[in-house]
Design a protein around this motif. Sequence first.
Motif, PDB file in Angstrom:
ATOM      1  N   THR A  54       0.837  -1.207   0.000  1.00 13.27           N
ATOM      2  CA  THR A  54       0.000   0.000   0.000  1.00 13.27           C
ATOM      3  C   THR A  54       0.867   1.250   0.000  1.00 13.27           C
ATOM      4  O   THR A  54       0.569   2.221  -0.692  1.00 13.27           O
ATOM      5  CB  THR A  54      -0.924  -0.008   1.244  1.00 13.27           C
ATOM      6  OG1 THR A  54      -1.662  -1.229   1.241  1.00 13.27           O
ATOM      7  CG2 THR A  54      -1.861   1.167   1.235  1.00 13.27           C
ATOM      8  N   ALA A  57       2.349   1.810  -3.446  1.00  6.27           N
ATOM      9  CA  ALA A  57       1.274   2.253  -4.348  1.00  6.27           C
ATOM     10  C   ALA A  57       0.933   3.717  -4.079  1.00  6.27           C
ATOM     11  O   ALA A  57       0.727   4.499  -5.017  1.00  6.27           O
ATOM     12  CB  ALA A  57       0.038   1.379  -4.183  1.00  6.27           C
ATOM     13  N   ALA A  58       0.888   4.100  -2.802  1.00  8.20           N
ATOM     14  CA  ALA A  58       0.586   5.492  -2.444  1.00  8.20           C
ATOM     15  C   ALA A  58       1.694   6.426  -2.929  1.00  8.20           C
ATOM     16  O   ALA A  58       1.410   7.526  -3.436  1.00  8.20           O
ATOM     17  CB  ALA A  58       0.401   5.623  -0.935  1.00  8.20           C
ATOM     18  N   ALA A  61       1.324   6.764  -6.679  1.00  8.32           N
ATOM     19  CA  ALA A  61       0.193   7.657  -6.971  1.00  8.32           C
ATOM     20  C   ALA A  61       0.572   9.111  -6.704  1.00  8.32           C
ATOM     21  O   ALA A  61       0.219  10.003  -7.485  1.00  8.32           O
ATOM     22  CB  ALA A  61      -1.027   7.260  -6.138  1.00  8.32           C
ATOM     23  N   SER A  63       3.574  10.341  -6.908  1.00  4.12           N
ATOM     24  CA  SER A  63       4.489  10.716  -7.989  1.00  4.12           C
ATOM     25  C   SER A  63       3.730  11.118  -9.242  1.00  4.12           C
ATOM     26  O   SER A  63       4.035  12.127  -9.878  1.00  4.12           O
ATOM     27  CB  SER A  63       5.420   9.546  -8.348  1.00  4.12           C
ATOM     28  OG  SER A  63       6.348   9.306  -7.344  1.00  4.12           O
ATOM     29  N   ILE A  64       2.726  10.320  -9.592  1.00  2.47           N
ATOM     30  CA  ILE A  64       1.927  10.617 -10.784  1.00  2.47           C
ATOM     31  C   ILE A  64       1.161  11.914 -10.595  1.00  2.47           C
ATOM     32  O   ILE A  64       1.127  12.772 -11.486  1.00  2.47           O
ATOM     33  CB  ILE A  64       0.990   9.442 -11.111  1.00  2.47           C
ATOM     34  CG1 ILE A  64       1.819   8.225 -11.536  1.00  2.47           C
ATOM     35  CG2 ILE A  64      -0.008   9.821 -12.199  1.00  2.47           C
ATOM     36  CD1 ILE A  64       1.039   6.931 -11.614  1.00  2.47           C
ATOM     37  N   ALA A  65       0.560  12.090  -9.424  1.00  2.78           N
ATOM     38  CA  ALA A  65      -0.187  13.325  -9.138  1.00  2.78           C
ATOM     39  C   ALA A  65       0.737  14.538  -9.204  1.00  2.78           C
ATOM     40  O   ALA A  65       0.372  15.578  -9.765  1.00  2.78           O
ATOM     41  CB  ALA A  65      -0.862  13.235  -7.770  1.00  2.78           C
TER      42      ALA A  65
END
Length: 166
Positions: A54, A57-58, A61, A63-65
């Motif tokens: 988790t 994954a967070a 996420a 990084s992408i944001a």
Amino acid sequence: MNTIEIVAVLALAAYAVYRQTRVSEVKDGGRFTLAIVYAVVGIVVGGFALPHTTTTAALLAASIALSVVVGLARGYLTRVWTTDGRVLQQGTALTVGLFLALVAAKFGMGTYEYLHGIREAGGFGEVMMMIAVMIAVQVEIIRHRALALSRREASPARPGEELVAA
């Protein structure tokens, strides 16, 4: 990341800084070419570790944001103007700074993951993918701004109105 990957990131970052400080014409075709190059280099050369927890994954996420937010900011902060019927663009010191901050943030996130035992490997491929996402968002914003500017240029100003490049 090994030494070769760090040198490759620095070389690609230097090229990206050079490209964004040059004046160039905004064109519809091929606008995603640089983003695709970064993505392919990231996947083929650097690899991409899928998150297994988790926390990873967070962080992915986040990084992408961050890439999307920086891409939006750079898209709106890039200078865009018309000359002789052509729409031109040029990055600013702020857009260069945002790019470098994004790369530094990704290195920081990777260092955090490594030091806290969250993940043993990762880095180069993810940095390249993060840059690819940022570039793709940025060029799409610039394209929309260029289209709007072209439409304003094409329609004559009413008396007392000035055309102002966004």
